[in-house]
Design a protein around this motif. Sequence first.
Motif, PDB file in Angstrom:
ATOM      1  N   SER A 169      -9.869  23.876   1.139  1.00  0.00           N
ATOM      2  CA  SER A 169      -9.996  22.552   1.742  1.00  0.00           C
ATOM      3  C   SER A 169      -8.640  22.155   2.302  1.00  0.00           C
ATOM      4  CB  SER A 169     -10.432  21.530   0.688  1.00  0.00           C
ATOM      5  OG  SER A 169      -9.437  21.453  -0.338  1.00  0.00           O
ATOM      6  N   TYR A 170      -8.613  21.039   3.040  1.00  0.00           N
ATOM      7  CA  TYR A 170      -7.307  20.570   3.514  1.00  0.00           C
ATOM      8  C   TYR A 170      -6.443  20.120   2.349  1.00  0.00           C
ATOM      9  CZ  TYR A 170      -8.538  15.586   3.037  1.00  0.00           C
ATOM     10  OH  TYR A 170      -8.886  14.349   2.537  1.00  0.00           O
ATOM     11  N   PHE A 219       0.833  -1.204   0.000  1.00  0.00           N
ATOM     12  CA  PHE A 219       0.000   0.000   0.000  1.00  0.00           C
ATOM     13  C   PHE A 219       0.868   1.255   0.000  1.00  0.00           C
ATOM     14  CE2 PHE A 219      -2.646   3.072   2.572  1.00  0.00           C
ATOM     15  CZ  PHE A 219      -3.593   3.306   1.593  1.00  0.00           C
ATOM     16  N   LYS A 220       0.477   2.257  -0.769  1.00  0.00           N
ATOM     17  CA  LYS A 220       1.320   3.451  -0.967  1.00  0.00           C
ATOM     18  C   LYS A 220       1.006   4.610  -0.026  1.00  0.00           C
ATOM     19  CE  LYS A 220       3.433   1.489  -4.378  1.00  0.00           C
ATOM     20  NZ  LYS A 220       4.744   0.877  -4.122  1.00  0.00           N
ATOM     21  N   GLY A 221       0.000   4.482   0.818  1.00  0.00           N
ATOM     22  CA  GLY A 221      -0.313   5.575   1.744  1.00  0.00           C
ATOM     23  C   GLY A 221      -1.319   6.556   1.170  1.00  0.00           C
ATOM     24  N   VAL A 222      -1.661   7.577   1.967  1.00  0.00           N
ATOM     25  CA  VAL A 222      -2.706   8.529   1.618  1.00  0.00           C
ATOM     26  C   VAL A 222      -2.106   9.921   1.466  1.00  0.00           C
ATOM     27  CG1 VAL A 222      -4.842   9.621   2.439  1.00  0.00           C
ATOM     28  CG2 VAL A 222      -4.460   7.179   2.821  1.00  0.00           C
ATOM     29  N   GLU A 223      -2.495  10.603   0.402  1.00  0.00           N
ATOM     30  CA  GLU A 223      -2.022  11.972   0.189  1.00  0.00           C
ATOM     31  C   GLU A 223      -2.482  12.871   1.337  1.00  0.00           C
ATOM     32  OE1 GLU A 223      -1.818  15.208  -3.495  1.00  0.00           O
ATOM     33  OE2 GLU A 223      -3.495  13.803  -3.374  1.00  0.00           O
ATOM     34  N   HIS A 224      -1.619  13.794   1.748  1.00  0.00           N
ATOM     35  CA  HIS A 224      -1.887  14.772   2.811  1.00  0.00           C
ATOM     36  C   HIS A 224      -1.902  14.154   4.211  1.00  0.00           C
ATOM     37  CE1 HIS A 224      -2.783  17.502  -0.433  1.00  0.00           C
ATOM     38  NE2 HIS A 224      -3.792  16.762  -0.821  1.00  0.00           N
ATOM     39  N   ARG A 225      -1.483  12.885   4.332  1.00  0.00           N
ATOM     40  CA  ARG A 225      -1.406  12.263   5.664  1.00  0.00           C
ATOM     41  C   ARG A 225       0.022  11.775   5.870  1.00  0.00           C
ATOM     42  NH1 ARG A 225      -1.719  12.579  10.140  1.00  0.00           N
ATOM     43  NH2 ARG A 225      -2.766  11.302  11.667  1.00  0.00           N
ATOM     44  N   VAL A 282      10.283  19.800   8.987  1.00  0.00           N
ATOM     45  CA  VAL A 282       9.202  20.782   8.953  1.00  0.00           C
ATOM     46  C   VAL A 282       7.908  20.013   8.748  1.00  0.00           C
ATOM     47  CG1 VAL A 282       8.149  22.687   7.679  1.00  0.00           C
ATOM     48  CG2 VAL A 282      10.618  22.679   8.111  1.00  0.00           C
ATOM     49  N   LEU A 283       7.013  20.131   9.712  1.00  0.00           N
ATOM     50  CA  LEU A 283       5.779  19.350   9.713  1.00  0.00           C
ATOM     51  C   LEU A 283       4.574  20.277   9.628  1.00  0.00           C
ATOM     52  CD1 LEU A 283       4.160  16.673  10.215  1.00  0.00           C
ATOM     53  CD2 LEU A 283       4.401  17.162  12.674  1.00  0.00           C
ATOM     54  N   LEU A 284       3.814  20.169   8.541  1.00  0.00           N
ATOM     55  CA  LEU A 284       2.511  20.832   8.438  1.00  0.00           C
ATOM     56  C   LEU A 284       1.478  19.874   9.028  1.00  0.00           C
ATOM     57  CD1 LEU A 284       0.497  22.999   7.360  1.00  0.00           C
ATOM     58  CD2 LEU A 284       0.396  21.661   5.241  1.00  0.00           C
ATOM     59  N   SER A 285       1.043  20.148  10.250  1.00  0.00           N
ATOM     60  CA  SER A 285       0.041  19.316  10.926  1.00  0.00           C
ATOM     61  C   SER A 285      -0.848  20.257  11.723  1.00  0.00           C
ATOM     62  CB  SER A 285       0.734  18.285  11.833  1.00  0.00           C
ATOM     63  OG  SER A 285      -0.168  17.298  12.259  1.00  0.00           O
ATOM     64  N   PRO A 286      -1.842  20.860  11.067  1.00  0.00           N
ATOM     65  CA  PRO A 286      -2.427  22.121  11.551  1.00  0.00           C
ATOM     66  C   PRO A 286      -3.345  22.064  12.768  1.00  0.00           C
ATOM     67  CG  PRO A 286      -2.625  21.879   9.155  1.00  0.00           C
ATOM     68  CD  PRO A 286      -2.257  20.537   9.709  1.00  0.00           C
ATOM     69  N   CYS A 287      -3.894  20.891  13.116  1.00  0.00           N
ATOM     70  CA  CYS A 287      -4.842  20.764  14.238  1.00  0.00           C
ATOM     71  C   CYS A 287      -6.206  21.389  13.935  1.00  0.00           C
ATOM     72  CB  CYS A 287      -4.330  21.421  15.525  1.00  0.00           C
ATOM     73  SG  CYS A 287      -2.872  20.697  16.241  1.00  0.00           S
ATOM     74  N   CYS A 288      -6.340  22.072  12.838  1.00  0.00           N
ATOM     75  CA  CYS A 288      -7.526  22.897  12.583  1.00  0.00           C
ATOM     76  C   CYS A 288      -8.071  22.659  11.180  1.00  0.00           C
ATOM     77  CB  CYS A 288      -7.175  24.383  12.708  1.00  0.00           C
ATOM     78  SG  CYS A 288      -6.545  24.881  14.314  1.00  0.00           S
ATOM     79  N   PHE A 305      10.573  17.867   4.699  1.00  0.00           N
ATOM     80  CA  PHE A 305       9.267  18.533   4.720  1.00  0.00           C
ATOM     81  C   PHE A 305       8.170  17.475   4.607  1.00  0.00           C
ATOM     82  CE2 PHE A 305      12.095  21.937   3.641  1.00  0.00           C
ATOM     83  CZ  PHE A 305      11.500  23.090   4.155  1.00  0.00           C
ATOM     84  N   ILE A 306       7.235  17.486   5.571  1.00  0.00           N
ATOM     85  CA  ILE A 306       6.167  16.488   5.611  1.00  0.00           C
ATOM     86  C   ILE A 306       4.809  17.185   5.625  1.00  0.00           C
ATOM     87  CG2 ILE A 306       5.100  14.669   7.012  1.00  0.00           C
ATOM     88  CD1 ILE A 306       7.840  13.745   7.792  1.00  0.00           C
ATOM     89  N   ASN A 307       3.941  16.734   4.726  1.00  0.00           N
ATOM     90  CA  ASN A 307       2.609  17.295   4.564  1.00  0.00           C
ATOM     91  C   ASN A 307       1.602  16.419   5.313  1.00  0.00           C
ATOM     92  OD1 ASN A 307       0.126  18.270   3.615  1.00  0.00           O
ATOM     93  ND2 ASN A 307       0.265  17.107   1.703  1.00  0.00           N
ATOM     94  N   ASP A 308       1.087  16.954   6.405  1.00  0.00           N
ATOM     95  CA  ASP A 308       0.055  16.267   7.189  1.00  0.00           C
ATOM     96  C   ASP A 308      -1.174  17.170   7.282  1.00  0.00           C
ATOM     97  OD1 ASP A 308      -0.693  13.945   8.678  1.00  0.00           O
ATOM     98  OD2 ASP A 308      -0.398  15.039  10.542  1.00  0.00           O
ATOM     99  N   SER A 309      -1.527  17.775   6.145  1.00  0.00           N
ATOM    100  CA  SER A 309      -2.619  18.757   6.119  1.00  0.00           C
ATOM    101  C   SER A 309      -3.946  18.151   6.561  1.00  0.00           C
ATOM    102  CB  SER A 309      -2.765  19.346   4.713  1.00  0.00           C
ATOM    103  OG  SER A 309      -3.791  20.302   4.669  1.00  0.00           O
ATOM    104  N   LYS A 310      -4.081  16.833   6.431  1.00  0.00           N
ATOM    105  CA  LYS A 310      -5.328  16.185   6.828  1.00  0.00           C
ATOM    106  C   LYS A 310      -5.501  16.143   8.344  1.00  0.00           C
ATOM    107  CE  LYS A 310      -8.435  12.632   5.300  1.00  0.00           C
ATOM    108  NZ  LYS A 310      -9.250  12.852   6.486  1.00  0.00           N
TER     109      LYS A 310
END
Length: 443
Positions: A428-429, A302-308, A414-420, A320-325
Motif C-alpha cells: 500500500s502507499y 492540526f498536526k497534518g496527515v501521515e504520508h502527505r 529528498v522527496l518521495l512523491s511517486p505519482c503512481c 527527507f520528506i515522505n509524500d507517499s500518498k
Amino acid sequence: MKRIVVLGAGESGSGAAVLAKVKGFDVFVSDTSAIKDKYKELLDRYEIPWEENQHTEEQILNADEVIKSPGIPDKAPVIQKLTAQGTPIISEIEFAGRYTNATMICITGSNGKTTTTSLTYHIFQSAGLNVGLAGNIGRSLALQVAEEDHDYYVIELSSFQLDNMYNFRAHIAVLMNITPDHLDRYDYNMQNYIDSKFRITQNQTGEDAFIFWNDDPVIKQELDKHGIQARLYPFSAVKEQGSIAYVEDSEVFINQPVAFNMEQEKLALTGTHNLYNSLAAGISANLAGITNENIRKALSDFKGVEHRLEKVARVRGIEFINDSKATNVNSCWYALQSMITPIVLILGGQDKGNDYNEIAELVRNKCRGLIFLGADNSKLHAFFDRFGLPVTEVHNMKDAVDASYQMAEKGDTVLLSPCCASFDLFKSYEDRGDQFKEYVRAL
C-alpha cells in the motif's frame, strides 16, 4: 431471509458484513486474497461464514444483493456474471447509509481529500461533537453504524466508492478538484472519471450544501451539467466573483452561512494546496454550526496527515520528506510546487494512465536528479531521460533511499512523491511510506 454476499474482506467488506448480520441478513463473505487475521476474528465473532483465496460462484451468484469492496473492478469475472443476471451491486457506504440518520459530511477530489477529511474530523471532534471518521480513512462506516451511534460522520470518498452509491445522500458534499487519475479503471476516458466524482452531489436537496474549488477548470465546466440541487459554497485562494471563502490581505474569510475570519499565518497547514483544504474544512464546520472560536483553534493546532508532505528527518543537511500518498501526477505537482530547495525526486510505481507533462516544467526547474522506483520504469525513462538530469533506477526502497542520499547535496530535499500507485512493489502507499521512513532514519 434475504441473502447478502460481501466481496472483499478488508476494512470495508468486513464492516459491511457485520452490519448485514446485525440487521438480520443471511451473510457470506468471499475474498480472492488472504484475509487479515483481525478481519477473520471480527467475522468469526459475529459468526459470519467466509472464504479466502477464491470466489465460489455457487455461494455468490445466489445473492439477493452484493456489497462490493471498492478495490474490485467492474471487469472482474464474478462481477460481470452478477451484472449479467441482474443482481444489485452496491458499496459499503450505500449499505451503511440505510441504517443511520446521522449528518453526512462527504469529501472527494483527485487531491487533498485525505487532508481535508482529517482536518474536518479534527474540527468536529475538537468542538466536542459526536463524530465518526470513515470511508477511505478511519474505520469502516458500516461497522461504526453497527456498533456505535454517531451524530455526524466525516467520510472520505474515492471515485470507486461513489460508483456503487445510488440512494446515499451527502448532507454536506465537498469536491476539492478533478485532475486525471485512475483512468485505467475508467476506460481511459476522463469524462467517465468526472461523472464518477460528481456522483457525490446526487440525491442532494435544497437543504444540503455543495462545497467546491471555484477555480478548478473541470468543475467550472461541468457544474451546470449535473442538475445540482444543493446550495453552492465555492471557495478560492483570492477574493473573486462567486466565492464565499478566500484570503484577502493575509486574512482568511468565510462569508456564509456565518461570517468567519482568522489570520492566514495561524493556519497549521502551509502552502496553497493546504489553504484549499483549510477553507473546505472551515466551511463544512461553519455549516454544521461549530463556533468561530472552535474553528480557529482547530485550524491552528492540526498536526497534518501521515504520508502527505510528512517531514521525516534531516540527515547531514538533507531534508527527507515522505509524500507517499501522492499516487497521481497532480499530487506530485503540489508537492514540487511547495518546495523551495533543490529536489531529488523519487517517483514510480504502478502507472494509472499518467500524463507527466503536468510536472515537466517543475522537474526541469527544481530537480537535481531523479530516482525511478518501480517494477517497470520504462514509461518514466521514455518521458524524463531527455531532460538531461541524473537518473538512477532502483527496485526496492532501501536502494531508493541510499541512491537519493548519494545524489543529494547539503541544503537539498529528498522527496518521495511517486505519482503512481504502490502495488507493484509494496502492499500500500502506507507500506511504501513506512519503508521510506525506516530507511531514512537508518542513514
